[in-house]
Design a protein around this motif. Structure first.
Motif, PDB file in Angstrom:
ATOM      1  N   LEU A 221       0.830  -1.223  -0.074  1.00 49.75           N
ATOM      2  CA  LEU A 221       0.119   0.170  -0.153  1.00 49.75           C
ATOM      3  C   LEU A 221       0.784   1.278   0.054  1.00 49.75           C
ATOM      4  O   LEU A 221       0.614   2.150  -0.693  1.00 49.75           O
ATOM      5  N   HIS A 222       1.920   1.164   0.605  1.00 50.22           N
ATOM      6  CA  HIS A 222       2.675   2.409   0.649  1.00 50.22           C
ATOM      7  C   HIS A 222       3.577   2.712  -0.575  1.00 50.22           C
ATOM      8  O   HIS A 222       3.249   3.756  -1.310  1.00 50.22           O
ATOM      9  N   GLU A 223       3.929   1.575  -1.048  1.00 47.24           N
ATOM     10  CA  GLU A 223       4.452   1.646  -2.436  1.00 47.24           C
ATOM     11  C   GLU A 223       3.572   2.270  -3.493  1.00 47.24           C
ATOM     12  O   GLU A 223       3.824   3.216  -4.439  1.00 47.24           O
ATOM     13  N   ALA A 224       2.332   1.625  -3.597  1.00 45.93           N
ATOM     14  CA  ALA A 224       1.256   1.967  -4.229  1.00 45.93           C
ATOM     15  C   ALA A 224       1.025   3.454  -4.233  1.00 45.93           C
ATOM     16  O   ALA A 224       0.540   4.121  -5.160  1.00 45.93           O
ATOM     17  N   THR A 225       0.874   3.997  -2.962  1.00 53.62           N
ATOM     18  CA  THR A 225       0.253   5.417  -2.886  1.00 53.62           C
ATOM     19  C   THR A 225       1.265   6.285  -3.447  1.00 53.62           C
ATOM     20  O   THR A 225       1.049   7.058  -4.049  1.00 53.62           O
ATOM     21  N   ILE A 226       2.533   6.098  -2.976  1.00 57.80           N
ATOM     22  CA  ILE A 226       3.784   6.946  -3.712  1.00 57.80           C
ATOM     23  C   ILE A 226       3.754   6.870  -5.024  1.00 57.80           C
ATOM     24  O   ILE A 226       3.653   8.001  -5.888  1.00 57.80           O
ATOM     25  N   SER A 227       3.763   5.833  -5.729  1.00 61.62           N
ATOM     26  CA  SER A 227       3.840   5.363  -7.382  1.00 61.62           C
ATOM     27  C   SER A 227       2.416   6.235  -7.874  1.00 61.62           C
ATOM     28  O   SER A 227       2.674   6.649  -9.019  1.00 61.62           O
ATOM     29  N   THR A 228       1.399   5.892  -7.339  1.00 57.28           N
ATOM     30  CA  THR A 228      -0.021   6.416  -7.946  1.00 57.28           C
ATOM     31  C   THR A 228       0.231   7.838  -8.133  1.00 57.28           C
ATOM     32  O   THR A 228      -0.237   8.464  -8.875  1.00 57.28           O
ATOM     33  N   LEU A 229       0.488   8.547  -6.851  1.00 58.06           N
ATOM     34  CA  LEU A 229       0.444  10.113  -6.860  1.00 58.06           C
ATOM     35  C   LEU A 229       1.590  10.515  -7.620  1.00 58.06           C
ATOM     36  O   LEU A 229       1.273  11.620  -8.396  1.00 58.06           O
ATOM     37  N   GLU A 230       2.699   9.990  -7.974  1.00 53.95           N
ATOM     38  CA  GLU A 230       3.675  10.225  -8.728  1.00 53.95           C
ATOM     39  C   GLU A 230       3.212  10.373  -9.999  1.00 53.95           C
ATOM     40  O   GLU A 230       3.534  11.253 -10.726  1.00 53.95           O
ATOM     41  N   LYS A 231       2.743   9.146 -10.223  1.00 54.23           N
ATOM     42  CA  LYS A 231       2.420   8.881 -11.804  1.00 54.23           C
ATOM     43  C   LYS A 231       1.371   9.934 -12.349  1.00 54.23           C
ATOM     44  O   LYS A 231       1.667  10.581 -13.106  1.00 54.23           O
ATOM     45  N   TRP A 232       0.151  10.132 -11.514  1.00 52.90           N
ATOM     46  CA  TRP A 232      -0.898  11.158 -12.094  1.00 52.90           C
ATOM     47  C   TRP A 232      -0.202  12.388 -12.083  1.00 52.90           C
ATOM     48  O   TRP A 232      -0.701  13.416 -12.663  1.00 52.90           O
ATOM     49  N   THR A 233       0.596  12.840 -10.775  1.00 50.47           N
ATOM     50  CA  THR A 233       1.116  14.362 -11.024  1.00 50.47           C
ATOM     51  C   THR A 233       1.812  14.664 -12.203  1.00 50.47           C
ATOM     52  O   THR A 233       1.731  15.566 -13.004  1.00 50.47           O
ATOM     53  N   LYS A 234       2.876  13.389 -12.726  1.00 49.99           N
ATOM     54  CA  LYS A 234       3.514  13.799 -13.894  1.00 49.99           C
ATOM     55  C   LYS A 234       2.598  13.747 -15.224  1.00 49.99           C
ATOM     56  O   LYS A 234       2.646  14.603 -16.138  1.00 49.99           O
ATOM     57  N   ILE A 235       1.602  12.607 -14.999  1.00 52.13           N
ATOM     58  CA  ILE A 235       0.790  12.703 -16.281  1.00 52.13           C
ATOM     59  C   ILE A 235       0.004  14.298 -16.227  1.00 52.13           C
ATOM     60  O   ILE A 235      -0.284  14.593 -17.320  1.00 52.13           O
ATOM     61  N   LEU A 236      -0.649  14.884 -15.136  1.00 46.54           N
ATOM     62  CA  LEU A 236      -1.187  16.022 -15.422  1.00 46.54           C
ATOM     63  C   LEU A 236      -0.299  17.326 -15.692  1.00 46.54           C
ATOM     64  O   LEU A 236      -0.603  18.029 -16.357  1.00 46.54           O
ATOM     65  N   ARG A 237       0.825  17.111 -15.281  1.00 44.00           N
ATOM     66  CA  ARG A 237       1.977  18.253 -15.507  1.00 44.00           C
ATOM     67  C   ARG A 237       2.195  18.078 -16.910  1.00 44.00           C
ATOM     68  O   ARG A 237       2.240  19.191 -17.608  1.00 44.00           O
ATOM     69  N   ASP A 238       2.331  16.980 -17.637  1.00 42.80           N
ATOM     70  CA  ASP A 238       2.783  16.861 -19.058  1.00 42.80           C
ATOM     71  C   ASP A 238       1.414  17.456 -19.630  1.00 42.80           C
ATOM     72  O   ASP A 238       1.577  17.932 -20.822  1.00 42.80           O
ATOM     73  N   GLU A 239       0.320  16.884 -19.281  1.00 39.86           N
ATOM     74  CA  GLU A 239      -1.078  17.488 -19.933  1.00 39.86           C
ATOM     75  C   GLU A 239      -1.150  18.969 -19.945  1.00 39.86           C
ATOM     76  O   GLU A 239      -1.451  19.699 -20.938  1.00 39.86           O
ATOM     77  N   ALA A 240      -0.846  19.434 -18.712  1.00 41.78           N
ATOM     78  CA  ALA A 240      -0.941  21.018 -18.693  1.00 41.78           C
ATOM     79  C   ALA A 240       0.112  21.721 -19.439  1.00 41.78           C
ATOM     80  O   ALA A 240      -0.103  22.667 -20.264  1.00 41.78           O
TER      81      ALA A 240
END
Length: 324
Positions: free
Chosen positions: A222-241
């Motif tokens: 859960l700890h690993e998934a929380t970090i990786s999911t938030l990192e993944k979507w922050t990057k996706i949104l950053r690239d999208e913007a």
């Protein structure tokens, strides 16, 4: 995507299923908002604050004019709140709640009458704050001093600055379902309904698993998934913007694995995504990946169907082939 109600049938009975607007901007969305605001207005004086809805401002002391013509010195995030930092320890605290959104417009842009709440005018443009729907829950406060600012901090753990031990202890401080624990702002900061679904799918954990019953290995996943999911979507949104202001802030994204994907195939195993609902919130999950093939009881539907409520994926598939 059409989020209006749809008709579904199970075991010879008909009932209505609803999709809800259940998305409050969370860590990835707030982070990108702040990054773009830094690029656009950091160091700029705020020339004017216009209100279309007087109830949007929830503070009267200090007066909002106290920051007029003062320069923005920085930005902070407190949970799901955006904080504008001004000289002399003035802090403008913005909470968008579920339906609040930000838009960057030409200076002096007219505030739309139905959705518009306020506009912050700078020399290079105006930050428009809107809120969809009739229930106006978004809020703005002007705080003076760090002690007053701390009032807005629910105490949730910051995932990216906390150790695994901090995460482990916070998760098991009380006994809750995983879904509730992840979305409780007193326990974890910045995680809400949408990204908690994605985190739990990534970790292959049931949303109703009790935190006190988790093994050390499950907590590590859960700890690993929380970090990786938030990192993944922050990057996706950053690239999208890119270098534009983000204006498509929504929970219903085509690349999400489970959230908002009820009835769609799981991208990992192909089984149909299921959901459980409480009040206006909806939890989406894959029964094959997360609950060992078991269907979690949706309170309203299982109460309606009683013995006809399917317990497994197999029973659900069989029910679809029965004659109505």
């Amino acid at each position: 995507m059409n989020h209006t109600s749809g008709l579904a049938k199970l075991s010879g009975r008909c009932f209505i299923l609803f999709n809800y607007l259940d998305f409050m901007p969370e860590y990835p969305d707030i982070t990108i908002y702040i990054e773009r605001l830094k690029a656009i207005v950091l160091g700029q004086p705020i020339e004017n604050i216009r209100f279309a809805n007087p109830f949007f401002l929830h503070s009267v002391d200090p007066q909002i004019d106290s920051i007029k013509n003062e320069r923005v010195q920085g930005f902070e995030r407190i949970g799901k709140r955006i904080v504008f930092v001004f000289p002399n320890e003035y802090f403008l605290v913005l909470h968008l709640m579920i339906a609040g959104r930000l838009f960057w417009k030409q200076k002096g842009f007219k505030i739309p009458p139905k959705r518009g709440l306020a506009a912050l005018d700078f020399a290079n443009g105006s930050l428009l704050i809107t809120e969809a729907g009739t229930k106006k829950r978004a809020s703005m406060y002007l705080a003076k001093g760090l002690a007053h600012l701390e009032y807005f901090d629910a105490g949730g753990l910051e995932i990216f600055t906390a150790s695994f031990d901090n995460f482990h202890n916070r998760l098991q401080a009380e006994n809750h379902t995983l879904k509730r624990a992840l979305t409780d702002p007193r326990l974890f900061s910045g995680i809400g309904n949408a990204y908690s679904d994605e985190i739990l799918h990534c970790a292959k954990l049931s949303p109703v698993l009790q935190t006190k019953r988790m093994s050390l290995q499950q907590i590590k996943l859960l700890h690993e998934a929380t970090i990786s999911t938030l990192e993944k979507w922050t990057k996706i949104l950053r690239d999208e913007a890119g270098d534009r202001f983000p204006e498509n802030v929504t929970a219903f994204r085509k690349d999400m694995a489970v959230h908002g994907k009820f009835g769609k195939p799981c991208p990992v195993c192909g089984k149909q995504i299921q959901r459980i609902r409480f009040a206006s919130n909806e939890t989406n999950y894959c029964p094959n990946c997360q609950t060992e093939g078991k269907l979690l009881a949706d309170r309203s539907l299982s109460r309606l169907l009683k013995k006809d409520w399917p317990r497994t994926i197999e029973e659900l598939e069989e029910s679809k082939h029965k004659k109505i």
